[in-house]
Design a protein around this motif. Structure first.
Motif, PDB file in Angstrom:
ATOM      1  N   PHE A 199       0.990  -1.260   0.185  1.00 47.68           N
ATOM      2  CA  PHE A 199       0.016  -0.016   0.071  1.00 47.68           C
ATOM      3  C   PHE A 199       0.971   1.205  -0.173  1.00 47.68           C
ATOM      4  CE2 PHE A 199      -2.631  -3.411   2.395  1.00 47.68           C
ATOM      5  CZ  PHE A 199      -3.885  -3.099   1.711  1.00 47.68           C
ATOM      6  N   GLY A 200       0.788   2.183  -1.129  1.00 48.70           N
ATOM      7  CA  GLY A 200       1.861   3.302  -1.153  1.00 48.70           C
ATOM      8  C   GLY A 200       1.099   4.210  -0.182  1.00 48.70           C
ATOM      9  N   PRO A 201       1.980   5.119   0.362  1.00 55.37           N
ATOM     10  CA  PRO A 201       1.643   5.928   1.545  1.00 55.37           C
ATOM     11  C   PRO A 201       0.994   7.038   0.778  1.00 55.37           C
ATOM     12  CG  PRO A 201       4.110   6.131   1.384  1.00 55.37           C
ATOM     13  CD  PRO A 201       3.540   4.939   0.228  1.00 55.37           C
ATOM     14  N   SER A 202       0.133   7.610   1.506  1.00 57.74           N
ATOM     15  CA  SER A 202      -1.005   8.674   1.229  1.00 57.74           C
ATOM     16  C   SER A 202      -0.417  10.075   1.017  1.00 57.74           C
ATOM     17  CB  SER A 202      -2.088   8.628   2.075  1.00 57.74           C
ATOM     18  OG  SER A 202      -2.607   7.442   2.554  1.00 57.74           O
ATOM     19  N   HIS A 203       0.064  10.753   2.382  1.00 56.09           N
ATOM     20  CA  HIS A 203       0.262  11.824   2.365  1.00 56.09           C
ATOM     21  C   HIS A 203       1.918  12.284   1.492  1.00 56.09           C
ATOM     22  CE1 HIS A 203      -2.110  12.539   6.079  1.00 56.09           C
ATOM     23  NE2 HIS A 203      -2.831  12.716   4.919  1.00 56.09           N
ATOM     24  N   VAL A 204       2.768  11.200   1.858  1.00 62.54           N
ATOM     25  CA  VAL A 204       3.753  11.247   1.212  1.00 62.54           C
ATOM     26  C   VAL A 204       3.847  11.317  -0.446  1.00 62.54           C
ATOM     27  CG1 VAL A 204       5.868   9.801   0.619  1.00 62.54           C
ATOM     28  CG2 VAL A 204       5.548  10.373   2.990  1.00 62.54           C
ATOM     29  N   SER A 205       2.812  10.412  -0.819  1.00 60.51           N
ATOM     30  CA  SER A 205       2.672  10.396  -2.209  1.00 60.51           C
ATOM     31  C   SER A 205       2.257  11.641  -3.018  1.00 60.51           C
ATOM     32  CB  SER A 205       1.865   9.248  -2.725  1.00 60.51           C
ATOM     33  OG  SER A 205       2.276   8.048  -2.056  1.00 60.51           O
ATOM     34  N   SER A 206       1.277  12.280  -1.905  1.00 62.17           N
ATOM     35  CA  SER A 206       0.820  13.833  -2.496  1.00 62.17           C
ATOM     36  C   SER A 206       2.006  14.788  -2.723  1.00 62.17           C
ATOM     37  CB  SER A 206      -0.131  14.519  -1.448  1.00 62.17           C
ATOM     38  OG  SER A 206       0.457  14.689  -0.286  1.00 62.17           O
ATOM     39  N   VAL A 207       3.200  14.475  -2.215  1.00 58.56           N
ATOM     40  CA  VAL A 207       4.359  15.224  -2.487  1.00 58.56           C
ATOM     41  C   VAL A 207       5.111  14.675  -3.481  1.00 58.56           C
ATOM     42  CG1 VAL A 207       6.341  16.508  -1.397  1.00 58.56           C
ATOM     43  CG2 VAL A 207       4.238  16.349  -0.122  1.00 58.56           C
ATOM     44  N   ILE A 208       5.743  13.466  -3.386  1.00 57.33           N
ATOM     45  CA  ILE A 208       6.511  12.961  -4.356  1.00 57.33           C
ATOM     46  C   ILE A 208       5.674  12.254  -5.713  1.00 57.33           C
ATOM     47  CG2 ILE A 208       7.987  12.377  -2.488  1.00 57.33           C
ATOM     48  CD1 ILE A 208       7.499   9.529  -2.968  1.00 57.33           C
ATOM     49  N   GLY A 209       4.494  11.983  -5.642  1.00 52.52           N
ATOM     50  CA  GLY A 209       3.686  11.574  -6.535  1.00 52.52           C
ATOM     51  C   GLY A 209       3.911  10.034  -6.794  1.00 52.52           C
ATOM     52  N   SER A 210       3.270   9.433  -7.687  1.00 53.10           N
ATOM     53  CA  SER A 210       3.417   8.011  -7.794  1.00 53.10           C
ATOM     54  C   SER A 210       4.570   7.464  -8.573  1.00 53.10           C
ATOM     55  CB  SER A 210       2.032   7.399  -8.380  1.00 53.10           C
ATOM     56  OG  SER A 210       1.896   7.835  -9.643  1.00 53.10           O
ATOM     57  N   ARG A 211       5.252   8.274  -9.333  1.00 53.01           N
ATOM     58  CA  ARG A 211       6.339   7.950 -10.272  1.00 53.01           C
ATOM     59  C   ARG A 211       7.451   7.004  -9.592  1.00 53.01           C
ATOM     60  NH1 ARG A 211       9.040  10.220 -15.193  1.00 53.01           N
ATOM     61  NH2 ARG A 211       7.815  12.117 -14.928  1.00 53.01           N
ATOM     62  N   PRO A 212       7.652   7.434  -8.372  1.00 53.14           N
ATOM     63  CA  PRO A 212       9.197   6.770  -7.543  1.00 53.14           C
ATOM     64  C   PRO A 212       8.946   5.436  -7.261  1.00 53.14           C
ATOM     65  CG  PRO A 212       8.568   8.947  -6.624  1.00 53.14           C
ATOM     66  CD  PRO A 212       7.450   8.626  -7.570  1.00 53.14           C
ATOM     67  N   TYR A 213       7.428   5.119  -7.201  1.00 55.89           N
ATOM     68  CA  TYR A 213       7.253   3.608  -6.910  1.00 55.89           C
ATOM     69  C   TYR A 213       7.310   2.875  -8.318  1.00 55.89           C
ATOM     70  CZ  TYR A 213       5.109   6.078  -3.042  1.00 55.89           C
ATOM     71  OH  TYR A 213       5.136   6.857  -1.922  1.00 55.89           O
ATOM     72  N   GLU A 214       7.377   3.340  -9.399  1.00 55.48           N
ATOM     73  CA  GLU A 214       7.371   2.442 -10.602  1.00 55.48           C
ATOM     74  C   GLU A 214       8.580   1.624 -10.670  1.00 55.48           C
ATOM     75  OE1 GLU A 214       7.016   5.312 -13.649  1.00 55.48           O
ATOM     76  OE2 GLU A 214       4.860   5.986 -13.143  1.00 55.48           O
ATOM     77  N   TYR A 215       9.816   2.056 -10.029  1.00 52.01           N
ATOM     78  CA  TYR A 215      10.807   1.212  -9.970  1.00 52.01           C
ATOM     79  C   TYR A 215      10.575  -0.072  -9.147  1.00 52.01           C
ATOM     80  CZ  TYR A 215      15.535  -0.284  -8.104  1.00 52.01           C
ATOM     81  OH  TYR A 215      16.590  -0.993  -8.164  1.00 52.01           O
ATOM     82  N   PHE A 216       9.935  -0.111  -8.007  1.00 50.72           N
ATOM     83  CA  PHE A 216       9.739  -1.302  -7.248  1.00 50.72           C
ATOM     84  C   PHE A 216       8.827  -2.341  -7.981  1.00 50.72           C
ATOM     85  CE2 PHE A 216      10.338   2.258  -4.399  1.00 50.72           C
ATOM     86  CZ  PHE A 216      11.577   1.701  -3.726  1.00 50.72           C
ATOM     87  N   ALA A 217       7.782  -1.720  -8.649  1.00 57.30           N
ATOM     88  CA  ALA A 217       6.940  -2.718  -9.832  1.00 57.30           C
ATOM     89  C   ALA A 217       7.857  -3.379 -10.512  1.00 57.30           C
ATOM     90  CB  ALA A 217       5.567  -1.878 -10.293  1.00 57.30           C
ATOM     91  N   GLU A 218       8.667  -2.321 -11.413  1.00 59.27           N
ATOM     92  CA  GLU A 218       9.389  -2.883 -12.495  1.00 59.27           C
ATOM     93  C   GLU A 218      10.433  -3.808 -12.076  1.00 59.27           C
ATOM     94  OE1 GLU A 218      10.588   0.404 -14.708  1.00 59.27           O
ATOM     95  OE2 GLU A 218       8.401   1.138 -15.010  1.00 59.27           O
TER      96      GLU A 218
END
Ligand code: SF4
Length: 379
Positions: A199-218
């Motif tokens: 589950f990606g964090p909520s408030h953190v992601s409002s700042v950094i966006g969802s793009r940084p998690y793409e690395y973990f998925a790939e």
């Protein structure tokens, strides 16, 4: 949906629970880590785990900023008051976190140390303006969510020429912690990572966006769903993770579209990048030294860096014997696995950081789950 009550609707929760039950594969387990302490709190407060099939387990992660701060940094903050006679400004949660030698900032305050609880960086700036003859240090902690206000305060102090204000910077970065969890030796020891999705964090992601998690998925083939904080957000996100796992997908999906975009808050990101830069490494409670996992103040703003203004040695301190915080923060144990939980360690008498903050897993178990049946371990 428009109002928060609608995200807590019982009938919708029951429908989601049925949909999840219908889609889970009974032949496998689903171990889903909620990185953020806010999610841990919501899962317990609303009994979300009870609505899941038995083979869907929530694993609690290191997303509580108070919990992951190592004892040595709190010892440093105590030194600032005792040895440098500063006014130390801190958020309330930090005051009760146990430091070395049975100390805490609250005990220091009770003994006459000038420790002041603040609600924002602006409070700390005000205290600096009101006390020009004293050095005022803001004890800055938190993930990417609380970093922009610290950067604003430093720029404001510079613009005002506030020479008695500095920041003890302990801001940490979410993606580096996710990498550390996935790369941990325990994961390699078993040949497979014991977490199936995040589950990606909520408030953190409002700042950094969802793009940084793409690395973990790939790279790690782990699905990530950015989830809101309400019970229906978490249940919907669990369903999205379960669907990805059933279909063999590992993608970044965003359930929290009412706040999070792919790019995030670019203005806040630029502001932080102007004032802070990455540290080579930083110690996390539970994770040890993690490379590129924290921020420090840039040399251009060194005048407002407490670590440059005062001598603060690196302190290595152990957790209290028996405290399982490190393993809980790695998702390897649950609070009820700790022998001190609810006996020696309670919110009134915390032995470890996870019992202090309302976002800590032990505090969440104590508040909402201590009378439930023990759950299986994450591994
Ligand atoms: S119950 Fe207390 S002592 Fe045990 S892990 Fe949690 S914070 Fe540490």
């Amino acid at each position: 949906m428009k109002y928060v009550d609608e995200f807590r609707d019982r009938q919708l929760a029951e429908q989601l629970a049925k949909a999840i039950a219908a889609e889970v594969d009974s032949a496998r387990e689903y171990r889903l880590m909620e990185f953020c302490g806010g999610h841990t709190h919501a899962i317990f407060r609303y009994g979300v785990q009870d609505l899941m099939p038995e083979n869907v387990q929530f694993v609690h992660g290191p997303g509580c900023p108070v919990c992951v701060l190592p004892i040595g940094r709190i010892d440093n903050a105590i030194q600032l008051v005792q040895q440098h006679d500063v006014i130390l400004c801190s958020y309330g949660d930090l005051l009760r976190v146990p430091a070395s030698k049975r100390m805490s900032l609250l005990k220091l305050k009770a003994a006459g140390g000038d420790v002041r609880m603040v609600y924002s960086t602006q409070d700390a700036l005000r205290i600096a303006r009101e006390n020009p003859q004293r050095q005022v240090v803001f004890f800055a902690i938190g993930f990417e969510t609380t970093t922009p206000p610290t950067a604003v305060a430093i720029k404001q102090a510079q613009a005002e020429g506030l020479e008695n204000f500095s920041v003890f910077c302990n801001h940490v970065l979410t993606p580096a912690a996710l990498t550390a969890i996935l790369e941990s030796s325990e994961s390699h020891g078993t040949g497979r990572v014991a977490i199936d999705g995040f589950f990606g964090p909520s408030h953190v992601s409002s700042v950094i966006g969802s793009r940084p998690y793409e690395y973990f998925a790939e790279h790690y083939h782990k699905p990530v769903v950015i989830a809101g904080f309400e019970p229906l957000d978490i249940m919907q996100s669990a369903l999205m993770l379960i669907r990805q796992l059933n279909e063999g997908r590992s993608e970044v999906e965003n359930e929290y579209i009412r706040l999070v975009s792919r790019e995030g808050n670019t203005k806040a990101q630029a502001l932080v990048a102007e004032v802070m830069e990455r540290r080579a490494e930083f110690e996390w409670r539970g994770l040890g030294l993690v490379p590129d996992s924290a921020l420090q103040i840039r040399p251009e703003f060194a005048a407002f860096d407490a670590e440059k203004r005062f001598t603060l040695p690196a302190i290595s301190a152990s957790d209290i014997k028996g405290c399982e915080c490190p393993r809980i923060l790695r998702g390897q144990k649950r609070p009820t696995d700790c022998k001190l939980f609810g006996t020696v360690c309670t919110p009134e008498n915390p032995m470890g950081s996870c019992m202090v903050s309302s976002e800590g897993a032990c505090a969440a178990y104590w508040s909402y789950g201590r009378f439930r049946q023990p759950q299986r371990q994450a591994q």
